[in-house]
Design a protein around this motif. Structure first.
Motif, short mmCIF file in Angstrom:
data_model
loop_
_atom_site.label_atom_id
_atom_site.label_comp_id
_atom_site.label_asym_id
_atom_site.label_seq_id
_atom_site.Cartn_x
_atom_site.Cartn_y
_atom_site.Cartn_z
N GLU A 76 0.83 -1.08 -0.05
CA GLU A 76 0.17 -0.09 -0.05
C GLU A 76 0.88 1.06 -0.02
OE1 GLU A 76 -3.16 -0.22 -0.48
OE2 GLU A 76 -3.75 -2.20 0.23
N GLN A 89 -0.14 -3.95 4.35
CA GLN A 89 -1.36 -4.39 4.91
C GLN A 89 -1.42 -5.73 5.09
OE1 GLN A 89 -4.92 -2.52 3.51
NE2 GLN A 89 -6.17 -3.05 5.25
N GLU A 91 -3.99 -8.92 5.52
CA GLU A 91 -5.28 -9.38 5.19
C GLU A 91 -5.09 -10.91 5.14
OE1 GLU A 91 -7.95 -8.11 5.33
OE2 GLU A 91 -7.68 -5.81 4.91
N MET A 189 -4.74 7.27 1.69
CA MET A 189 -4.38 5.83 1.20
C MET A 189 -5.01 5.44 0.00
SD MET A 189 -3.51 2.19 3.29
CE MET A 189 -4.98 1.33 2.78
N HIS A 191 -6.09 3.36 -3.66
CA HIS A 191 -6.06 2.14 -4.25
C HIS A 191 -4.89 1.81 -5.05
CE1 HIS A 191 -9.66 0.43 -2.57
NE2 HIS A 191 -10.58 1.23 -3.45
N CYS A 195 -4.78 -3.21 -6.90
CA CYS A 195 -6.01 -3.47 -5.94
C CYS A 195 -7.21 -2.96 -6.89
CB CYS A 195 -6.08 -2.62 -4.77
SG CYS A 195 -7.53 -2.76 -3.79
N TYR A 287 -8.83 2.64 12.08
CA TYR A 287 -8.02 1.80 11.45
C TYR A 287 -6.44 1.71 12.26
CZ TYR A 287 -10.15 2.51 6.95
OH TYR A 287 -11.36 2.76 5.77
N VAL A 403 -9.03 6.62 3.56
CA VAL A 403 -8.38 5.33 3.40
C VAL A 403 -9.12 4.33 2.48
CG1 VAL A 403 -7.60 3.21 4.29
CG2 VAL A 403 -7.17 5.40 5.48
N SER A 405 -9.36 1.02 1.18
CA SER A 405 -8.52 -0.35 1.33
C SER A 405 -9.35 -1.47 0.60
CB SER A 405 -8.68 -0.65 2.84
OG SER A 405 -9.93 -0.73 3.28
N TYR A 406 -8.81 -2.69 0.59
CA TYR A 406 -9.31 -3.77 -0.25
C TYR A 406 -10.61 -4.29 0.24
CZ TYR A 406 -8.94 -8.35 -2.82
OH TYR A 406 -8.85 -9.49 -3.50
N TYR A 407 -10.76 -4.27 1.51
CA TYR A 407 -12.16 -4.45 2.29
C TYR A 407 -12.71 -3.48 2.80
CZ TYR A 407 -10.71 -9.49 1.65
OH TYR A 407 -10.53 -10.88 1.08
#
Length: 410
Positions: A76, A89, A91, A189, A191, A195, A287, A403, A405-407
């Motif tokens: 990231e 990150q 995961e 942050m 993508h 991602c 986070y 932020v 994030s993937y999820y």
């Protein structure tokens, strides 16, 4: 501590930690699905088959040929004041229920942090189980924005605008819209390129674009239709496009309750004010951030600190800025044209005596990236304080953050 992230590491009880291989994929997928969500297996394959990540991003603990625990590290980037911080990150963490309580996640986190260091990451960010990841050096730092109920849908119709599923060719336009939206925040942050590809393929959320005359004018990420739809990561060219986006999502999911993730100060945040219920925050949601090397991070942030000093008109030429984490301290020389390299020394228990600031190490991430700044943290953390309040409030102001994030953290 694991010294080589690619090594095969023997663990207690005859178990072994190693990098994942092609033959492990089916077992990893089954473990992730059993211990997490069914879509996790799909997400994992997207990561490890992508050229920007690959199998080297994943580790497993095996008992013979049986995969009993796993974790994956994603690349990231956190941005603050024009400075880009390489970040990691963790995961897709899961352990077989028969093997819980044996320190396997701890071993995998060591592996992930060693790999993160090898990739030059200065911080790690995470969405995780409450408290658990504090055991591995993570601390709560950045607020997760609220998901707010939509109580009305904009009326009218955008001329010849079509809401559709995003395609790979839309990635540059979506990334540009997100970059514009994130310009309203101090800490971001975005993508990664990888991602974006994964999000187009995975099944736990959908990427949508609003297109007008062949141009993408808005984008968002939604959860699949059900009793409730979450509309997140929304960005738009202008307020008319933002209203068209909300109207289009409502039309796709008639009868479903819609919640939107509020991005204050953005085009969508401003356009949707009258259509959403603004509720006071009922609980803290944040986070995690981990800082593996305080001196290295402070050193990378010197341009940010210099910008803040010069913007405030503070001249401290010839005097060091001293920040103590009590077990160690960090001196930043103030030169005529900028800040010198960070010099780290031993414990200073009373940094106020040298005109410095004291920051307990478990509050440092919140100070550097969070919404309270020095002034706010000082009010409710006895082990965060500054002798020169004006100086350190300028150096460490309250920060807004966004932020991606993937999820989704909801």
């Amino acid at each position: 501590m694991i010294k080589n992230h690619s090594a095969v590491v023997p663990l207690a009880g005859g178990l072994t930690l190693r990098q994942a291989g092609p033959a492990d994929l089916d077992q990893i997928g089954a473990l992730l699905s059993e211990r997490g969500e069914p879509d996790d297996a799909i997400d994992h394959r997207l990561v490890v088959t992508d050229p920007d990540a690959g199998l080297s991003a994943c580790a497993v603990v095996v008992d013979g040929d049986r995969v009993v625990s796993t974790a994956t590290l994603l690349d990231e980037e956190v941005r603050i004041g024009g400075v880009r911080l390489p970040a990691g990150q963790v995961e897709l963490v899961a352990t077989d229920s028969e093997y819980e309580g044996r320190g396997l996640v701890r071993a995998l986190m060591h592996w992930a942090h060693e790999r993160s260091a090898a990739r030059g990451h200065l911080v790690q960010a995470m969405i995780g189980i409450p408290y658990f990841y504090r055991l591995f050096g993570y601390e709560y730092a950045i607020d997760i924005p609220q998901a707010l109920n939509v109580n009305a849908v904009p009326t009218g119709e955008a001329a010849a605008a079509t809401l559709r599923a995003a395609q790979p060719s839309d990635i540059p336009a979506m990334a540009a819209l997100q970059s514009s939206a994130q310009g309203a925040f101090d800490v971001t942050m975005p993508h990664s390129a990888a991602c974006w590809r994964w999000l187009l393929e995975h099944e736990s959320s959908n990427l949508l674009v609003l297109e007008q005359a062949g141009t993408v004018i808005a984008t968002a990420r939604t959860t699949p239709p059900g009793e409730e739809v979450l509309l997140a990561e929304a960005s738009a060219r202008d307020e008319a496009a933002a209203r068209g986006l909300l109207r289009g999502v409502a039309a796709l999911t008639p009868g479903d309750r819609i919640q939107v993730v509020h991005r204050a100060g953005t085009v969508t945040g401003n356009a949707w004010k009258e259509f959403i219920e603004h509720e006071p925050r009922r609980s803290a949601e944040q986070y995690y951030i981990r800082i593996p090397d305080v001196a290295a991070l402070l050193d990378r942030l010197r341009p940010v600190f210099w910008q803040r000093l010069t913007a405030a008109g503070i001249d401290r030429t010839g005097r060091d800025i001293v920040i103590s984490t009590f077990g160690a301290h960090h001196r930043i020389p103030v030169l005529a044209g900028g800040l010198g390299e960070v010099v780290t020394g031993g414990a200073i228990q009373s940094p106020g005596s040298v005109g410095g600031a004291g920051v307990a190490p478990d509050h440092l991430a919140a100070l550097l990236f969070g919404p309270h700044g020095m002034e706010g943290l000082t009010r409710f953390r006895p082990d965060v304080y500054a002798a020169d309040e004006e100086l350190f409030q300028v150096l460490f102001p309250p920060l807004t953050a966004d932020v991606l994030s993937y999820y989704l953290p909801y």
